[in-house]
Every structure is written in C-alpha cells, then in structure tokens.
Design an enzyme around this catalytic site. Structure first.
Site, short mmCIF file in Angstrom:
data_model
loop_
_atom_site.label_atom_id
_atom_site.label_comp_id
_atom_site.label_asym_id
_atom_site.label_seq_id
_atom_site.Cartn_x
_atom_site.Cartn_y
_atom_site.Cartn_z
N SER A 124 0.83 -1.21 0.00
CA SER A 124 0.00 0.00 0.00
C SER A 124 0.85 1.25 0.00
CB SER A 124 -0.89 -0.01 1.25
OG SER A 124 -1.50 1.24 1.45
N TYR A 149 -2.66 0.19 10.07
CA TYR A 149 -2.77 -0.49 8.77
C TYR A 149 -1.49 -0.27 7.96
CZ TYR A 149 -3.85 -1.11 3.86
OH TYR A 149 -3.79 -1.47 2.53
N LYS A 153 1.59 -3.01 6.78
CA LYS A 153 2.10 -3.22 5.43
C LYS A 153 3.61 -2.96 5.38
CE LYS A 153 -1.69 -4.29 3.15
NZ LYS A 153 -1.88 -5.62 2.52
#
Length: 338
Positions: A124, A149, A153
């Site tokens: 991402s 989040y 990643k």
C-alpha cells in the site's frame, strides 16, 4: 501457470482472478470469507467461463496452507489476504498486526516448505506515511506511517526485504497500491464491504443508491485546492492488470521488486463526489466533519517505473471509475446476495 491467490474472493483478488483466467493462468483461491462472500465465485465464473478452485481457510493456518501446496503444483503466489481499513486499524491494531503481519509470515514459511519462492504482495501507498513531496517515487522514504494499517504493510515489506537478504533465490514483488476503486464493466462484480464502508467510493455509492443518508467528508481544511484530501484513485481492473504484468515479467526472476500502482494523478474527495453525481445523475449528499486521525493531505504516485519495467499503465480515468462503480451498485443495491 497455477497461481495461489490468497484473499481471492475479495475486491481486488476477485478482479485479478478474472484477469488471470483471461490470460490463461489457473488461480487457486483461498479465503477465510471474513470480508467476502462465496457468491463471488459464481460471478467470476459467469464472467470468465471458468470456476476457480476454492478452499476456505486462513493464511494464519500453516497446516491448511501445507495441504493446499501439497495438492497443487503452485508456481507463484499473489497475496491479498489481510485487513485493509485505515480507520478500523486505529481502533483494532492487534487484529491488524495478527492478520497482516503474522498471516504473511505464516504464508512465507509455508511457501518455503513447499519450495515456492515467487510472491507478489499486496502492499500500500500508506507505507510512505505523510510524503515529503508528490508524486511519490518508489525510492521515497517509508516507515513513517500514520496508522496501524500502514505500519502492518510496512512491517511485512521489511520482513520480505530481510527474507530476500537471507535467501536471494526468491522473487518478491511489492506492489504499492494507491486507492483502488471502480468495478467490473459487466456490473456483476465490485466492492462490497460488510457493515459501514471504510473507504470513500463504496460509501459514496451507497449514499447514491439510497442505502445511506449522506457521506461524511473528513476535513475541508487541508492545504489542497478545495480543502479536502487528495488521493490517487486507480481502477480495480487496472490494478488487476498490474498484477498480471508483474507475474509475467518477474516470476522466476530473483530479486526484490517494488512498484507503485496508481494513475499518477490526484483527485480530491469533492472531485470524486462530483464525478459520482455526474455518473448517477443526481447529487450525492455529504456533510463536512472534523479530520480523521491518521489521514494525510495528499498522496499520488509516480508510475514511471511500472510503465518502464512492466509495460503497465492505468488505462481508466475517474469518469470510468465512477460510471463502473455506479453500474455495479445500481445493479446490486444490497451488494452480493447469496
């Protein structure tokens, strides 16, 4: 080629399965159905003419993975499985680290045991944190991420980086997505979040179709042209084609390969609202609310490296993204119904 697709019934995974089948590959799909539905298999089959092999299970279950690798001659893995909402990750950090980081480590161990050393990882643009400049190139600093989040990643990327440093016969591709939106042009497959959508486009679509009263626009005081956050929105079918391009170019090509997947253009939240209003033929109601924790002002990609190395470039613009999303949502007002 037999390709194990983790999270293959999810939004991006399902569209990638369609493109893999069209290119002559055989996806082997695993999914724990935590944020997807079995009905997606029927939709993939209806579009492609092929029903993918499917096994329900979790990437954190090493015995399950070992069984799948033992049953099929898998040559590459495309790893989508994981949790993906920025706001939710702030509230549920442990769940995000367990699913995204631990799940990736278990998968990598199972791959190594099976002798499969080709993986394309669904990363991402959040790994860049709040970028110092835009457009963002692949060599921009990573790690200063603003939410769990993004950190999950980034952690997975670092794990894969260390794995390649130790075992340099792997082909590891990190695809850093910007903001996936849109739907299949048939109108039969699209983004179908369970509960309240965490991402902009499905929320706009649900307001437009009457499932929700209005969109919350988080912040109109950012240093951007209209004060709302600017992002690089990329059509999900273009993203799927990016995975196919990486698979074709990099399978069995040892290395740590890193690419942005975006359009190279930024659009604001209000740009997307207005484009969607044009697509659906009526205004989309919205209300400005305070900024959300973890959000940044602007973020869009440099896509030159993917174009040069993979021959990949996004083909669909914001108008196409919104038209396709509206077709999906209006034909499936309640999402996938089983």
């Amino acid at each position: 080629m037999k390709v194990l697709v983790t999270g293959g019934l999810g939004y991006i995974g399902s569209h990638t399965c369609v493109q893999l089948i069209a290119a002559g590959h055989q996806p082997i799909v695993i999914d724990n159905l935590s944020n997807s539905k079995l009905e997606v298999l029927n939709r993939v089959e209806a579009i492609s003419g092929v029903r993918p092999v499917f096994h329900q299970g979790d990437v954190r279950d090493e015995a399950f993975l070992a069984g799948v690798f033992a049953e099929y001659d898998v040559q590459a893995v495309i790893h989508f499985a994981g949790l993906k909402a920025v706001g939710e990750s702030v509230a549920k950090p442990l769940e995000y680290y367990d699913n995204n980081v631990n799940g990736s480590l278990v998968l990598a161990r199972a791959m190594r045991s099976a002798g499969v050393k080709n993986i394309i990882f669904s990363s991402s643009a959040t790994v860049y944190g709040d970028p110092q400049e835009v457009p963002i190139t692949e060599d921009a600093p990573t790690g200063a991420t603003t939410n769990p989040y993004g950190r999950s990643k980034y952690m997975v990327e670092e794990c894969f980086r260390d794995l390649f440093a130790a075992e340099d016969d792997w082909s590891i591709t990190l695809l850093r997505y910007f903001n996936p939106v849109g739907a299949h042009s048939s109108g039969t497959m699209g983004e179908d979040p369970q509960g309240i959508p965490n991402n902009l486009m499905p929320f706009i679509a649900q307001v437009a179709v009457g499932r929700r009263e209005k969109l919350a626009v988080f912040g109109d005081d950012y240093p951007t042209p209209d004060g709302t956050g600017v992002r690089d929105y990329v059509h999900v079918v273009d993203l799927a084609d990016g995975h196919l391009a990486a698979l074709n170019a990099l399978t069995d090509k040892a290395g740590l390969h890193i690419y942005n997947l975006g359009t190279g253009k930024g659009s604001s939240v209000l740009d997307m609202v207005h484009a969607f209003s044009a697509a659906c033929g009526h205004d989309v109601a919205y209300e400005v609310q305070p900024r959300r924790p973890g959000d940044i002002a602007e973020c869009w990609a440099s896509t030159a490296k993917a174009e040069q190395d993979l021959g990949w470039k996004a083909q669909r613009d914001v108008s196409q993204m919104t038209v396709d999303t509206w077709r999906w949502q209006s034909q499936n007002p309640q999402g996938y119904q089983e």
